[in-house]
Design a protein around this motif. Structure first.
Motif, PDB file in Angstrom:
ATOM      1  N   SER A 298       0.682  -1.094   0.174  1.00 22.28           N
ATOM      2  CA  SER A 298      -0.094   0.018  -0.195  1.00 22.28           C
ATOM      3  C   SER A 298       0.964   1.109   0.054  1.00 22.28           C
ATOM      4  CB  SER A 298      -0.840  -0.141   1.309  1.00 22.28           C
ATOM      5  OG  SER A 298      -0.135   0.157   2.309  1.00 22.28           O
ATOM      6  N   GLY A 299       2.008   1.133   0.484  1.00 22.21           N
ATOM      7  CA  GLY A 299       2.928   2.338   0.664  1.00 22.21           C
ATOM      8  C   GLY A 299       3.621   2.741  -0.736  1.00 22.21           C
ATOM      9  N   ASP A 300       3.621   1.536  -1.706  1.00 24.53           N
ATOM     10  CA  ASP A 300       4.301   1.926  -2.899  1.00 24.53           C
ATOM     11  C   ASP A 300       3.208   2.409  -3.760  1.00 24.53           C
ATOM     12  OD1 ASP A 300       6.827   0.650  -2.247  1.00 24.53           O
ATOM     13  OD2 ASP A 300       6.420  -1.160  -2.986  1.00 24.53           O
ATOM     14  N   ALA A 301       2.123   1.894  -3.594  1.00 23.62           N
ATOM     15  CA  ALA A 301       0.908   2.337  -4.371  1.00 23.62           C
ATOM     16  C   ALA A 301       0.569   3.756  -4.030  1.00 23.62           C
ATOM     17  CB  ALA A 301      -0.404   1.496  -4.042  1.00 23.62           C
ATOM     18  N   GLU A 302       0.584   4.207  -2.695  1.00 27.65           N
ATOM     19  CA  GLU A 302       0.215   5.641  -2.461  1.00 27.65           C
ATOM     20  C   GLU A 302       1.657   6.460  -3.094  1.00 27.65           C
ATOM     21  OE1 GLU A 302      -1.195   8.840  -0.645  1.00 27.65           O
ATOM     22  OE2 GLU A 302      -1.845   6.984  -1.274  1.00 27.65           O
ATOM     23  N   SER A 303       2.936   5.930  -2.917  1.00 25.28           N
ATOM     24  CA  SER A 303       3.937   6.811  -3.519  1.00 25.28           C
ATOM     25  C   SER A 303       3.952   6.838  -4.903  1.00 25.28           C
ATOM     26  CB  SER A 303       5.231   5.975  -3.001  1.00 25.28           C
ATOM     27  OG  SER A 303       6.632   6.648  -3.713  1.00 25.28           O
ATOM     28  N   ARG A 304       3.432   5.927  -5.472  1.00 29.55           N
ATOM     29  CA  ARG A 304       3.147   5.927  -7.141  1.00 29.55           C
ATOM     30  C   ARG A 304       2.088   6.858  -7.395  1.00 29.55           C
ATOM     31  NH1 ARG A 304       3.515   4.074 -12.019  1.00 29.55           N
ATOM     32  NH2 ARG A 304       1.809   3.627 -13.493  1.00 29.55           N
ATOM     33  N   ARG A 305       0.997   6.870  -6.666  1.00 29.38           N
ATOM     34  CA  ARG A 305      -0.185   7.990  -6.815  1.00 29.38           C
ATOM     35  C   ARG A 305       0.337   9.207  -6.992  1.00 29.38           C
ATOM     36  NH1 ARG A 305      -4.081  10.869  -4.329  1.00 29.38           N
ATOM     37  NH2 ARG A 305      -3.213  10.621  -2.294  1.00 29.38           N
ATOM     38  N   ARG A 306       1.150   9.657  -5.587  1.00 35.44           N
ATOM     39  CA  ARG A 306       1.566  11.046  -5.309  1.00 35.44           C
ATOM     40  C   ARG A 306       2.398  11.297  -6.580  1.00 35.44           C
ATOM     41  NH1 ARG A 306      -0.111  13.250  -1.064  1.00 35.44           N
ATOM     42  NH2 ARG A 306      -1.071  12.080   0.787  1.00 35.44           N
ATOM     43  N   SER A 307       3.391  10.465  -7.000  1.00 31.30           N
ATOM     44  CA  SER A 307       4.224  10.573  -7.834  1.00 31.30           C
ATOM     45  C   SER A 307       3.459  11.067  -9.238  1.00 31.30           C
ATOM     46  CB  SER A 307       5.226   9.549  -8.351  1.00 31.30           C
ATOM     47  OG  SER A 307       5.984   9.789  -9.529  1.00 31.30           O
ATOM     48  N   LEU A 308       2.448  10.309  -9.637  1.00 27.93           N
ATOM     49  CA  LEU A 308       1.603  10.756 -10.654  1.00 27.93           C
ATOM     50  C   LEU A 308       0.777  12.069 -10.520  1.00 27.93           C
ATOM     51  CD1 LEU A 308      -0.123   7.304 -11.437  1.00 27.93           C
ATOM     52  CD2 LEU A 308       1.778   8.568 -12.902  1.00 27.93           C
ATOM     53  N   ARG A 309       0.483  12.465  -9.247  1.00 24.96           N
ATOM     54  CA  ARG A 309      -0.191  13.571  -9.352  1.00 24.96           C
ATOM     55  C   ARG A 309       0.946  14.718  -9.631  1.00 24.96           C
ATOM     56  NH1 ARG A 309      -4.536  15.212  -6.503  1.00 24.96           N
ATOM     57  NH2 ARG A 309      -3.340  16.786  -5.569  1.00 24.96           N
ATOM     58  N   LEU A 310       2.294  14.812  -8.933  1.00 18.87           N
ATOM     59  CA  LEU A 310       2.990  15.630  -9.129  1.00 18.87           C
ATOM     60  C   LEU A 310       3.184  15.664 -10.785  1.00 18.87           C
ATOM     61  CD1 LEU A 310       5.365  17.760  -8.219  1.00 18.87           C
ATOM     62  CD2 LEU A 310       6.823  15.610  -8.178  1.00 18.87           C
ATOM     63  N   LYS A 311       3.417  14.777 -11.420  1.00 17.57           N
ATOM     64  CA  LYS A 311       3.623  14.635 -12.862  1.00 17.57           C
ATOM     65  C   LYS A 311       2.374  15.348 -13.534  1.00 17.57           C
ATOM     66  CE  LYS A 311       4.211  11.577 -16.843  1.00 17.57           C
ATOM     67  NZ  LYS A 311       4.647  10.285 -17.339  1.00 17.57           N
ATOM     68  N   GLY A 312       1.188  15.176 -13.161  1.00 16.80           N
ATOM     69  CA  GLY A 312       0.004  15.931 -13.614  1.00 16.80           C
ATOM     70  C   GLY A 312       0.154  17.378 -13.571  1.00 16.80           C
ATOM     71  N   PHE A 313       0.375  17.764 -12.234  1.00 16.92           N
ATOM     72  CA  PHE A 313       0.474  19.062 -11.930  1.00 16.92           C
ATOM     73  C   PHE A 313       1.545  19.809 -12.939  1.00 16.92           C
ATOM     74  CE2 PHE A 313      -1.342  18.589  -7.811  1.00 16.92           C
ATOM     75  CZ  PHE A 313      -2.359  19.429  -7.723  1.00 16.92           C
ATOM     76  N   LEU A 314       2.683  19.223 -13.126  1.00 20.39           N
ATOM     77  CA  LEU A 314       3.899  19.844 -13.986  1.00 20.39           C
ATOM     78  C   LEU A 314       3.219  19.824 -15.524  1.00 20.39           C
ATOM     79  CD1 LEU A 314       6.974  17.809 -12.557  1.00 20.39           C
ATOM     80  CD2 LEU A 314       6.338  20.409 -12.005  1.00 20.39           C
ATOM     81  N   ILE A 315       2.498  18.852 -15.870  1.00 21.49           N
ATOM     82  CA  ILE A 315       2.182  19.172 -17.228  1.00 21.49           C
ATOM     83  C   ILE A 315       1.306  19.827 -17.371  1.00 21.49           C
ATOM     84  CG2 ILE A 315       0.876  17.473 -18.861  1.00 21.49           C
ATOM     85  CD1 ILE A 315       2.303  15.001 -18.034  1.00 21.49           C
ATOM     86  N   ALA A 316       0.056  19.800 -16.507  1.00 23.52           N
ATOM     87  CA  ALA A 316      -1.094  20.705 -16.731  1.00 23.52           C
ATOM     88  C   ALA A 316      -0.455  22.328 -16.547  1.00 23.52           C
ATOM     89  CB  ALA A 316      -2.212  20.470 -15.918  1.00 23.52           C
ATOM     90  N   GLY A 317       0.424  22.448 -15.462  1.00 25.29           N
ATOM     91  CA  GLY A 317       1.027  23.830 -15.309  1.00 25.29           C
ATOM     92  C   GLY A 317       1.821  24.387 -16.414  1.00 25.29           C
ATOM     93  N   LEU A 318       2.629  23.550 -17.219  1.00 30.31           N
ATOM     94  CA  LEU A 318       3.338  24.086 -18.243  1.00 30.31           C
ATOM     95  C   LEU A 318       2.431  24.524 -19.342  1.00 30.31           C
ATOM     96  CD1 LEU A 318       5.888  24.556 -19.884  1.00 30.31           C
ATOM     97  CD2 LEU A 318       5.847  22.171 -20.302  1.00 30.31           C
ATOM     98  N   GLY A 319       1.133  23.636 -19.351  1.00 27.40           N
ATOM     99  CA  GLY A 319       0.128  24.094 -20.110  1.00 27.40           C
ATOM    100  C   GLY A 319      -0.436  25.309 -20.274  1.00 27.40           C
ATOM    101  N   VAL A 320      -0.706  25.662 -18.926  1.00 25.77           N
ATOM    102  CA  VAL A 320      -1.413  26.977 -18.579  1.00 25.77           C
ATOM    103  C   VAL A 320      -0.479  28.063 -19.071  1.00 25.77           C
ATOM    104  CG1 VAL A 320      -2.372  28.200 -16.530  1.00 25.77           C
ATOM    105  CG2 VAL A 320      -2.897  25.919 -16.840  1.00 25.77           C
TER     106      VAL A 320
END
Length: 307
Positions: free
Chosen positions: A5-27
């Motif tokens: 569950s710790g690995d899954a949570e870490s992956r989820r947060r990593s994907l969130r960070l990736k999403g923020f960076l992608i969408a933020g650059l788009g904005v």
């Protein structure tokens, strides 16, 4: 928390960070949109024709570089959801440009600021995606700040402009919500269809006209330079973030776009714009700092180095 569950949570947060960076650059790339639309003096139909045509070309070039001969396969994977995303992109494009032309910019911004709420409600109603209370509070604060910015520029306009702004808000929110529902599929490849639909409709209504210089230069700079990459990045955001959070990041375009108009056109924003912009920036910065703090604390507990 166990290791799995710790690995899954870490992956989820990593994907969130990736999403923020992608969408933020788009904005950031999207931010000159309001400035360059404001500079041009062509009719909405002419602007929409060339905007759609140039965007269709830009989307095709970028996605061909990304997928090569596999691009048709990637588009087929979008299915009916992808077709809706293309149609919703058409709605948001037509609604935004027409709304700006037929009513005060403040009126359009007030209505567009409802997009994060619409996206969250659609995601909950159709796909039962729930957002934590902290995200709802963040949405409320940022929408409030963006509304303060818009109130300083509100004015009377034709009812058509208000209707089209509402259409733009729904198109934007529903596009991101549907894309989020198929997060394993890249919906950005479908944007070319939405751009082509914009071109065809505008041409059928008489928009296929030469705008003249320098308007053509500004349209080309926007629609060949900034918008194709910006739109693809923002459309990719829902693969990693809830649609409401991607819509929330788009409120930054209101802040940055207002600043660019101030710098290049010497239009000093009203005091409420400074207050509202400060609220948005502070809220998003605090949320980002809180996310980083939680990630560091989790990494400290698990003994992992920060990612």
């Amino acid at each position: 928390m166990n290791k799995v569950s710790g690995d899954a949570e870490s992956r989820r947060r990593s994907l969130r960070l990736k999403g923020f960076l992608i969408a933020g650059l788009g904005v950031l790339l999207l931010s000159p949109d309001s400035l360059l639309v404001k500079i041009t003096e062509v009719s909405p139909l002419v602007f929409l024709f060339w905007r759609g045509l140039f965007l269709a070309f830009g989307f095709t070039v970028i996605n061909t570089l990304r997928y090569g001969r596999k691009l048709p396969v990637a588009m087929v994977k979008g299915g009916w959801a992808g077709l809706y995303c293309a149609f919703a992109f058409f709605l948001s494009t037509v609604g935004f440009v027409t709304g700006i032309k037929y009513t005060a910019a403040g009126n359009v911004l007030v209505i567009l600021n409802t997009a994060p709420v619409i996206a969250a409600l659609l995601a909950w109603a159709f796909w039962r995606e729930r957002l934590p209370l902290r995200t709802w509070l963040l949405i409320g604060v940022c929408v409030g700040g963006a509304t303060l910015m818009a109130l300083g520029e509100m004015g009377k306009g034709e009812p058509l402009g208000l209707i089209m702004a509402g259409l733009a808000a729904f198109g934007l929110a529903s596009n991101l919500a549907v894309a989020r529902s198929r997060s394993t599929v890249d919906m950005s490849v479908m944007l070319v269809l939405g751009a082509l639909l914009t071109t065809v409709v505008a041409a059928a209504l008489g928009g296929a006209q030469w705008p003249g210089w320098p308007d053509m230069g500004f349209i080309a700079l926007l629609c060949l330079g900034f918008l194709p990459s910006a739109t693809i990045l923002i459309q990719t955001g829902p693969r990693y973030l809830p649609a409401a959070e991607v819509s929330l990041l788009l409120l930054l375009e209101t802040v940055i776009g207002t600043f660019l108009v101030w710098v290049f056109l010497a239009e000093v924003p009203p005091p409420l714009s400074f207050v509202g912009g400060g609220i948005i920036l502070a809220a998003l910065a605090l949320n980002g700092a809180f996310e980083a703090f939680r990630q560091r604390r989790r990494n400290g507990r698990s003994g992992r180095p920060p990612t």
